[in-house]
Every structure is written in structure tokens, then in C-alpha cells.
Design an enzyme around this catalytic site. Structure first.
Site, PDB file in Angstrom:
ATOM      1  CG  ASN A  11      -1.720   1.252   1.373  1.00 48.79           C
ATOM      2  OD1 ASN A  11      -1.747   2.076   0.464  1.00 48.79           O
ATOM      3  ND2 ASN A  11      -2.379   1.427   2.510  1.00 48.79           N
ATOM      4  CE  LYS A  13      -0.077   3.150   4.852  1.00 47.59           C
ATOM      5  NZ  LYS A  13      -0.024   3.234   6.302  1.00 47.59           N
ATOM      6  CG  HIS A  96      -5.839   1.781   5.135  1.00 47.49           C
ATOM      7  ND1 HIS A  96      -5.400   2.736   6.004  1.00 47.49           N
ATOM      8  CD2 HIS A  96      -4.810   0.904   4.977  1.00 47.49           C
ATOM      9  CE1 HIS A  96      -4.142   2.460   6.353  1.00 47.49           C
ATOM     10  NE2 HIS A  96      -3.769   1.353   5.734  1.00 47.49           N
ATOM     11  CD  GLU A  98      -2.972   5.477   6.718  1.00 46.91           C
ATOM     12  OE1 GLU A  98      -2.940   5.590   5.487  1.00 46.91           O
ATOM     13  OE2 GLU A  98      -2.056   4.935   7.377  1.00 46.91           O
ATOM     14  CD  GLU A 168      -3.274  -2.398   7.270  1.00 45.97           C
ATOM     15  OE1 GLU A 168      -2.196  -2.648   6.725  1.00 45.97           O
ATOM     16  OE2 GLU A 168      -3.894  -1.343   7.071  1.00 45.97           O
ATOM     17  N   GLY A 174       2.663   2.413  10.773  1.00 47.47           N
ATOM     18  CA  GLY A 174       3.604   3.521  10.617  1.00 47.47           C
ATOM     19  C   GLY A 174       4.288   3.935  11.906  1.00 47.47           C
ATOM     20  CB  SER A 213       5.385  -1.609  12.060  1.00 47.16           C
ATOM     21  OG  SER A 213       5.005  -0.258  12.271  1.00 47.16           O
TER      22      SER A 213
HETATM   23  P1  13P Z   1       3.159   0.475   7.629  1.00 49.23           P
HETATM   24  O1  13P Z   1       3.696  -0.824   7.073  1.00 49.23           O
HETATM   25  O2  13P Z   1       3.882   1.669   7.143  1.00 49.23           O
HETATM   26  O3  13P Z   1       3.041   0.393   9.131  1.00 49.23           O
HETATM   27  O4  13P Z   1       1.651   0.618   7.073  1.00 49.23           O
HETATM   28  C1  13P Z   1       0.767  -0.424   7.197  1.00 49.23           C
HETATM   29  C2  13P Z   1      -0.446  -0.102   6.417  1.00 49.23           C
HETATM   30  O5  13P Z   1      -1.237   0.723   6.789  1.00 49.23           O
HETATM   31  C3  13P Z   1      -0.642  -0.804   5.150  1.00 49.23           C
HETATM   32  O6  13P Z   1      -1.930  -0.603   4.664  1.00 49.23           O
END
Ligand code: 13P
Length: 251
Positions: A11, A13, A96, A98, A168, A174, A213
Site C-alpha cells: 500500500n 499510500k 483502511h 486511515e 491492521e 507507521g 510495521s
Molecule cells: P506500515 O507498514 O507503514 O506500518 O503501514 C501499514 C499499512 O497501513 C498498510 O496498509
């Protein structure tokens, strides 16, 4: 060991550029020979056409990061499921964290997006997960159950024959703070159990990815858990060598 095929998804982002994407894909393709799992990437919308062409001769699948729950029409700024399909997407992330926390997507909206995705022939990757406060209050299973149930209510159990789930934990995204393999496995088993209550065959076949992560250093142990069928990778998916190392951990 399960017979489910492992999948590692990147992803991206809100990252990328025409030049950076080309370099990243070149790096991935150069190392794919040692990768045995399925691989897909989800770039931002403006790069889907570029990625479609860059990935055309590769086994890497293409996905989008979200979609509209609406059919085509007067929805300024939104992107409809069939458009994603036309641009070569096979997958789309829905719900997701976010999207849920920053853009106000409710469980009901996420369920509607899931149905819209399947309606256009896309494979939705339903993202679920608890916040740190929810985990500390002992609400992890309750939150994940609620998020999954909203989709089950609208789409039914059989819909998960052509969908994936991604667990997640919000506190692990992150932050560099990953769930332990045991913590992740417990939630994955819970999710599979919820699906098994309605349809055992569907539950046994559905791939449940872990995200939060994931790095080359922790991927092997996470992917070794019985109910963890691969990963949804954020930051590390932007670095070809790291993403490839994570993919190899799923071999
Ligand atoms: P990170 O791997 O940067 O923690 O992000 C995970 C994520 O949100 C993937 O969709």
C-alpha cells in the site's frame, strides 16, 4: 500448515511520482525470481494507468487504495469501481484505518464499498483493526467483530470467497511498533472463527493479511503463524529491497 497461497500487498499510500514508480517497479521485477507468493501493489489513483502498463508483463497484481460506494454520476472527486477495473485493477482496499479515522468512513460506508467493488469484479481487501485505546480497554475482538459484521450483514458470508481481509492494528501502522506474532495470530484466528460460524469452507479459504510495521526483520515470524496468510505493507513497500525481502519471507 494451511494450503492458502500467501499474498504480499504494497500500500503505497499517498506516495510516488512517475519517475519514482518506474524505478521501484524495475527494482521489484529484478528480484521477483526469488519470490514464490502472490504480489500486488496499490499506488495512488493518478498512477494506476502508469502501473498498469509497467506491470503488464509481470505477475504483480494491481490494486487501488479505496473506491466510491456510488455508481457513476454526480460525485465530484470520487472514483467508481468499474473505472478501477477498466484501469487494470484486480484488487481494492476498503476501510483502511486511515480512511476510517481521517476521512470519516463508517462501517456502513465500508460495507457499501465492499459490495460496489465486488459488483465490478474487483477483489476487495477489507481492512479491520483496533486503536490503541480500544486494545487497552480490552475491546480488540469486539471492534474487529463489529467491522466485519457490517460487511457480513450487507454482503453475506459467501462474498468472502472472492475477498481478502487485512488485520491492521491502528497502533502498529507507521509506528514501528508491530503486533507480536502471537497478538496478530490471536486476532486472525478470531476473524477466521467469525467467518467459520457462518460458512466453514469460506473461512478455511479466505486469506487474512497482517499489516502494521511489517519489515524484513519481523515478516518471517509473522507469516509463519497458522492464520496469517501474508501482509499488507506500507512504508517498507516503497523500498524495493525491503519489499522483496518481505515477499521472500512469505515463500
Ligand atoms: P506500515 O507498514 O507503514 O506500518 O503501514 C501499514 C499499512 O497501513 C498498510 O496498509
Amino acid at each position: 500448515m494451511s494450503t492458502r497461497r500467501k499474498l504480499v500487498a504494497g500500500n503505497w499510500k499517498m506516495n510516488g511520482s512517475l519517475v519514482a514508480n518506474e524505478a521501484l517497479v524495475a527494482g521489484l521485477v529484478a528480484g521477483l525470481g526469488e519470490v514464490a507468493c502472490d504480489v500486488m501493489v496499490c499506488p495512488p489513483f493518478p498512477y494506476l494507468a502508469q502501473l498498469r502498463s509497467l506491470l503488464a508483463a509481470t505477475p504483480i497484481g494491481l490494486g487501488a487504495q479505496t473506491l466510491s460506494e456510488h455508481p457513476v454520476g454526480a460525485f465530484t472527486g470520487e472514483v467508481e469501481a468499474g473505472m478501477l477495473r477498466e484501469l487494470g485493477c484486480r484488487y481494492v482496499l476498503v476501510g483502511h484505518s486511515e480512511r476510517r479515522s481521517l476521512f470519516g468512513e463508517t462501517d456502513a460506508a465500508v460495507a457499501a464499498k465492499f459490495v460496489a467493488a465486488q459488483g465490478a469484479g474487483l477483489v476487495p481487501v477489507l481492512c479491520v483493526g483496533e486503536t490503541l485505546a480500544e486494545r487497552e480497554a480490552g475491546l480488540t475482538e469486539q471492534v474487529v467483530s463489529r467491522q466485519l459484521q457490517a460487511v457480513l450483514d450487507l454482503a453475506g458470508f459467501a462474498a468472502f470467497t472472492s475477498a481478502l481481509v487485512a488485520y491492521e492494528p491502528v497502533w502498529a501502522i507507521g509506528t514501528g511498533r508491530t503486533a507480536s506474532p502471537q497478538q496478530a495470530q490471536a486476532v486472525h484466528a478470531h476473524i477466521r472463527g467469525l467467518l467459520a460460524a457462518g460458512n466453514e469452507a469460506v473461512a478455511a479459504g479466505v486469506s487474512i493479511l497482517y499489516g502494521g510495521s511489517v519489515k524484513p526483520q519481523n515478516a518471517l515470524e509473522l507469516f509463519g503463524q497458522e492464520d496469517i496468510d501474508g501482509g499488507l505493507i506500507g512504508g517498507a513497500s516503497l523500498v524495493a529491497d525491503d519489499f522483496l525481502a518481505i515477499c521472500r519471507a512469505a515463500n
